[in-house]
Design a protein around this motif. Structure first.
Motif, PDB file in Angstrom:
ATOM      1  N   LEU A  28       0.821  -1.217   0.000  1.00  0.00           N
ATOM      2  CA  LEU A  28       0.000   0.000   0.000  1.00  0.00           C
ATOM      3  C   LEU A  28       0.851   1.260   0.000  1.00  0.00           C
ATOM      4  N   HIS A  29       2.146   1.088   0.222  1.00  0.00           N
ATOM      5  CA  HIS A  29       3.032   2.234   0.359  1.00  0.00           C
ATOM      6  C   HIS A  29       4.102   2.274  -0.723  1.00  0.00           C
ATOM      7  N   ALA A  30       3.865   1.607  -1.822  1.00  0.00           N
ATOM      8  CA  ALA A  30       4.824   1.605  -2.928  1.00  0.00           C
ATOM      9  C   ALA A  30       5.098   3.044  -3.359  1.00  0.00           C
ATOM     10  N   GLY A  31       6.354   3.371  -3.492  1.00  0.00           N
ATOM     11  CA  GLY A  31       6.730   4.729  -3.891  1.00  0.00           C
ATOM     12  C   GLY A  31       6.911   5.668  -2.721  1.00  0.00           C
ATOM     13  N   HIS A  32       6.450   5.285  -1.546  1.00  0.00           N
ATOM     14  CA  HIS A  32       6.608   6.087  -0.334  1.00  0.00           C
ATOM     15  C   HIS A  32       8.098   6.173  -0.014  1.00  0.00           C
ATOM     16  N   ALA A  33       8.553   7.310   0.441  1.00  0.00           N
ATOM     17  CA  ALA A  33       9.986   7.517   0.682  1.00  0.00           C
ATOM     18  C   ALA A  33      10.570   6.445   1.592  1.00  0.00           C
ATOM     19  N   GLY A  34       9.868   6.066   2.648  1.00  0.00           N
ATOM     20  CA  GLY A  34      10.374   5.054   3.565  1.00  0.00           C
ATOM     21  C   GLY A  34      10.438   3.677   2.949  1.00  0.00           C
ATOM     22  N   ALA A  35       9.553   3.398   2.026  1.00  0.00           N
ATOM     23  CA  ALA A  35       9.516   2.079   1.398  1.00  0.00           C
ATOM     24  C   ALA A  35      10.717   1.862   0.498  1.00  0.00           C
ATOM     25  N   ARG A  36      11.279   2.937  -0.041  1.00  0.00           N
ATOM     26  CA  ARG A  36      12.440   2.807  -0.914  1.00  0.00           C
ATOM     27  C   ARG A  36      13.659   2.261  -0.196  1.00  0.00           C
ATOM     28  N   GLY A  37      13.727   2.482   1.125  1.00  0.00           N
ATOM     29  CA  GLY A  37      14.851   1.989   1.901  1.00  0.00           C
ATOM     30  C   GLY A  37      14.740   0.514   2.239  1.00  0.00           C
ATOM     31  N   GLY A  38      13.656  -0.103   1.853  1.00  0.00           N
ATOM     32  CA  GLY A  38      13.487  -1.525   2.072  1.00  0.00           C
ATOM     33  C   GLY A  38      12.671  -1.891   3.293  1.00  0.00           C
ATOM     34  N   GLY A  39      12.380  -0.945   4.168  1.00  0.00           N
ATOM     35  CA  GLY A  39      11.601  -1.236   5.358  1.00  0.00           C
ATOM     36  C   GLY A  39      10.136  -1.431   5.027  1.00  0.00           C
ATOM     37  N   GLY A  40       9.523  -2.412   5.673  1.00  0.00           N
ATOM     38  CA  GLY A  40       8.125  -2.718   5.412  1.00  0.00           C
ATOM     39  C   GLY A  40       7.171  -1.993   6.335  1.00  0.00           C
ATOM     40  N   ARG A  72      15.328  -1.777  13.333  1.00  0.00           N
ATOM     41  CA  ARG A  72      16.539  -1.121  12.823  1.00  0.00           C
ATOM     42  C   ARG A  72      16.622  -1.122  11.300  1.00  0.00           C
ATOM     43  N   GLY A  73      15.708  -1.781  10.613  1.00  0.00           N
ATOM     44  CA  GLY A  73      15.788  -1.757   9.160  1.00  0.00           C
ATOM     45  C   GLY A  73      14.651  -2.449   8.442  1.00  0.00           C
ATOM     46  N   ALA A  74      14.230  -3.594   8.932  1.00  0.00           N
ATOM     47  CA  ALA A  74      13.214  -4.354   8.209  1.00  0.00           C
ATOM     48  C   ALA A  74      11.826  -3.745   8.352  1.00  0.00           C
ATOM     49  N   ILE A  75      11.609  -2.991   9.427  1.00  0.00           N
ATOM     50  CA  ILE A  75      10.307  -2.351   9.657  1.00  0.00           C
ATOM     51  C   ILE A  75      10.479  -0.850   9.506  1.00  0.00           C
ATOM     52  N   HIS A  76       9.679  -0.260   8.623  1.00  0.00           N
ATOM     53  CA  HIS A  76       9.657   1.193   8.494  1.00  0.00           C
ATOM     54  C   HIS A  76       8.494   1.771   9.286  1.00  0.00           C
ATOM     55  N   ALA A  77       7.351   1.106   9.249  1.00  0.00           N
ATOM     56  CA  ALA A  77       6.158   1.592   9.945  1.00  0.00           C
ATOM     57  C   ALA A  77       5.454   0.411  10.596  1.00  0.00           C
ATOM     58  N   LEU A  78       4.936   0.665  11.807  1.00  0.00           N
ATOM     59  CA  LEU A  78       4.284  -0.384  12.569  1.00  0.00           C
ATOM     60  C   LEU A  78       3.041   0.192  13.234  1.00  0.00           C
ATOM     61  N   ALA A  79       1.876  -0.256  12.820  1.00  0.00           N
ATOM     62  CA  ALA A  79       0.611   0.149  13.416  1.00  0.00           C
ATOM     63  C   ALA A  79       0.233  -0.910  14.440  1.00  0.00           C
TER      64      ALA A  79
END
Length: 89
Positions: A28-40, A72-79
């Motif tokens: 749902l966040h494709a193209g989002h700045a944080g998603a580019r770094g690989g974090g989910g 530290r890297g694999a997670i960009h956002a966590l709800a």
């Protein structure tokens, strides 16, 4: 082991939840700045006795601590939804 599997294992180990659901919302966040770094982007619901009598901020801190390596890297956002058994939500 996938990031989702590592999240699941860490939360089960830390909280022995009666309910645990994990949804990978990264698509749902494709193209989002944080998603580019690989974090989910993940949505997690944890129901555990460990949260009984514990405030919301402390619950979330406990989850972040349990997922420290992934944060530290694999997670960009966590709800998060963190509940004790029987709590509405």
């Amino acid at each position: 082991m996938s990031t989702a599997d590592r999240i699941d294992a860490a939360l089960r180990g830390a909280f022995a939840p009666t309910e645990l659901s994990l949804v990978d919302e990264s698509h749902l966040h494709a193209g989002h700045a944080g998603a580019r770094g690989g974090g989910g982007h993940y949505r997690v619901r944890v129901v555990s006795e460990a949260f009984r009598g514990v405030g919301l901020v402390e619950r979330h801190r406990a989850v972040y601590a349990a997922l420290a390596d992934e944060m530290r890297g694999a997670i960009h956002a966590l709800a998060l939804t963190t509940l004790a058994p029987g709590e509405p939500g």
